[in-house]
Design an enzyme around this catalytic site. Structure first.
Site, PDB file in Angstrom:
ATOM      1  N   CYS A   1       0.823  -1.215   0.000  1.00 57.70           N
ATOM      2  CA  CYS A   1       0.000   0.000   0.000  1.00 57.70           C
ATOM      3  C   CYS A   1       0.856   1.264   0.000  1.00 57.70           C
ATOM      4  CB  CYS A   1      -0.943   0.000   1.193  1.00 57.70           C
ATOM      5  SG  CYS A   1      -2.176  -1.321   1.150  1.00 57.70           S
TER       6      CYS A   1
ATOM      7  N   ASP B   1     -22.727  11.081 -11.818  1.00 49.88           N
ATOM      8  CA  ASP B   1     -24.095  10.695 -11.439  1.00 49.88           C
ATOM      9  C   ASP B   1     -24.133   9.878 -10.159  1.00 49.88           C
ATOM     10  OD1 ASP B   1     -22.946   8.367 -12.366  1.00 49.88           O
ATOM     11  OD2 ASP B   1     -24.465   7.955 -13.902  1.00 49.88           O
TER      12      ASP B   1
END
Length: 219
Positions: free
Chosen positions: A45, A139
């Site tokens: 990570c 959206d």
């Protein structure tokens, strides 16, 4: 474990390294990339966060906001940022969510609803499924969901390629073939009839099979 494409991305409030947010308001009229991590100070990570910071300009050009998530607190994220700067050459230049109560991880089905306990006492292995990428449109619909194992670093060049495809197909009634890159030929979407296609593409198209209609990428 992830939401289906086309589902509305759940809204939430959260603390981040850049202050509190309400997710849908934070997205606004932009696209968004939400990517999660099982634990701070983990090796794979660390490379991912640095790589994404270096690539931020590419996402900015495409109108895509970046936001990360880890179950550790924001204060720990800030300390981790120094390690990322030291080892990767650049610190995160986007907000990181502190999901200490696991609320968002469970909301996005990255952890079972029954999961409990103090985030500080959970290991990366406990949170192995909190390694997902969501691309979310203006959206607020999920356009892509990818889940990665802890041992495989994410390919952000591929994620940028997918964003290019998504944004192109949001504007034009086309699809992109395997391994497509910007500027390459595309495929007329199956929802477009031949009669419609003749109007949109008066110069015609290449058609090795009737259901494959290849045209240059729209400008």
């Amino acid at each position: 474990m992830t939401f289906q494409i086309g589902a509305t991305a759940p809204d939430f409030e959260a603390e981040t390294t850049e202050g509190p947010i309400r997710f849908h308001d934070w997205i606004g009229s932009s696209w968004a990339l939400l990517f999660s991590h099982p634990k701070d100070f983990t090796p794979v990570c660390t490379t991912e966060l640095g790589t994404l910071a270096r690539l931020k300009g590419e996402f900015d050009k495409r109108g895509v906001k970046l936001i990360g998530l880890s179950v550790d607190p924001v204060t720990k994220h800030s300390l981790w940022a120094e390690d990322i700067r030291e080892t990767q050459g650049v610190a995160p230049n986007y907000p990181l969510i502190g999901d200490t109560d696991l609320k968002i991880s469970k909301l996005y089905n990255m952890l079972p609803e029954s999961t409990s306990g103090d985030a500080n006492n959970r290991t990366a292995a406990d949170n192995a499924t909190v390694r997902t990428v969501f691309i979310i449109g203006p959206d607020k619909k999920i356009k892509l969901a990818l889940a990665y194992p802890m041992t495989t670093g994410r390919n952000f060049d591929e994620i940028i390629r997918v964003i290019d495809s998504l944004q192109l197909t949001a504007k034009h009634r086309v699809a992109t073939p395997a391994n497509w890159r910007q500027g390459e030929d595309v495929i007329i979407a199956g929802s477009v009839s031949d009669d419609e296609a003749k109007t949109i593409y008066p110069n015609g198209w290449k058609s090795p099979k009737p259901y494959i209609r290849i045209v240059p990428q729209p400008k």
